[in-house]
Enzyme design. Structure first.
Site: not given
Ligand SMILES: O=C(O)[C@H](O)COP(=O)(O)O
Length: 316
Positions: A174, A242, A266, A271, A289
């Site tokens: 981190d 992300r 994911d 996207e 996602h």
């Molecule tokens: O940033 C977030 O909370 C996650 O990536 C989930 O995104 P979402 O609510 O569009 O599924």
């Protein structure tokens, strides 16, 4: 007061808002109609699908709150909205467990080739069972392996905790010093303290058997060809944070060369239409996602959003 829950809201959160006297509209308004229709509302709640950019904010002078049900606020021009006096809120803690569990779904998928075996088992009713059994005979256990967690916020912390619970050694990287102590509480109420080890990113890349990313996207990839070259041969990598944090071309090259054994993705640079080379790659475990997409996380998100909105608007 009218609230537009444009990407939906859990029933319990909706009920809380209605009981507090708000009118909650859950009809999704397409992005290109929001300029015209959002000015009728006092509050908009969104997930990541709806974008709340400067032009939309300018078109809604009466908007009081932009509420993000979730963590990432990259779909909202946050500072611009705040400068205009609009309250911008999110629910940073509500989905941590769900995202961490999805990371492990991808990791378990990866070490036992489930992503690939599920694609190959139903081959026109003629499954080559024995051949596949042989092809997937070299699985590995997570226990005893080193998990590298990059980014040690709430989700990184939860991921580290699950790794420790499975008997993994956990390294974290981190930009800030972190509290490395983790307390695991079991069903009988007993707590046991463990420690993760904070190391520089380079050391993590060199020593982790599996890597999970939990950082925001800062405009350019954190993991590219150079970083892949420092990793252990046969590493597994998961990105449930992300798109864009991993350079997708470098990832495909590293999978092709065997440097990376598998990836769990994911999130994607593009996207909702990810690169087809990722979608068809036999070494990638895919999900669309859905890190926060559990009943439990969405209930917590809905309730937290409702409480924050009620607290902000009560009496106004
Ligand atoms: O940033 C977030 O909370 C996650 O990536 C989930 O995104 P979402 O609510 O569009 O599924």
């Amino acid at each position: 007061m009218r609230i537009l829950a444009n990407d939906g809201i859990d029933d319990q959160g909706k009920l809380m808002l209605e009981n507090a006297g708000f009118q909650v509209d859950t009809t999704h308004i397409p992005q290109d109609e929001l300029m015209e229709k959002l000015p009728q509302y006092d509050v908009i709640t969104v997930r990541s699908a709806t974008k709340v950019r400067k032009e939309l904010i300018d078109a809604c002078p009466n908007l009081k709150i932009i509420a993000r049900g979730g963590v990432g606020m990259d779909n909202i021009d946050v500072q611009y909205a705040r400068d205009k006096g609009i309250t911008v809120i999110n629910t940073p803690a509500a989905s941590s467990i769900s995202v961490a569990e999805l990371v492990f779904a991808h990791l378990f998928n990866g070490v036992r080739f489930l992503y690939d075996s599920q694609r190959k088992m139903p081959v026109e009713g003629q499954t080559n069972f024995a051949g596949l059994k042989k092809a997937y005979a070299k699985g590995v256990e997570l226990r005893g392996k080193t998990l590298g967690v990059i980014g040690y916020g709430r989700i990184g912390h939860e991921t580290a905790k699950m790794g420790l619970s499975l008997g993994m050694n956990v390294l974290v990287a981190d930009t800030f010093p972190v509290n490395t102590e983790i307390s695991l509480t079991f069903f009988d109420g007993q707590s046991v303290k463990f420690n993760v080890k904070q190391v520089p990113l380079e050391e993590l890349l060199q020593n982790a058997d599996f890597i999970s990313l939990h950082v925001p996207f800062l405009g350019k990839p954190l993991i590219g060809a150079e970083e892949f070259s420092k990793m252990k041969n046969g590493v597994g990598i998961v990105n449930a944070s992300r798109g864009g944090i991993i350079d997708e071309t470098a990832l495909i090259n590293s999978l092709d060369s065997g440097k990376v054994a598998f990836a769990g993705l994911d999130v994607f640079e593009n996207e909702p239409q990810p690169n087809n080379l990722l979608l068809t790659n036999a070494k990638i475990s895919l999900s669309p996602h859905i890190g926060a997409a559990t009943n439990e996380a969405q209930q917590r998100v809905g309730e937290e959003l409702a409480s924050l909105i009620i607290a902000k608007l009560a009496g106004s």
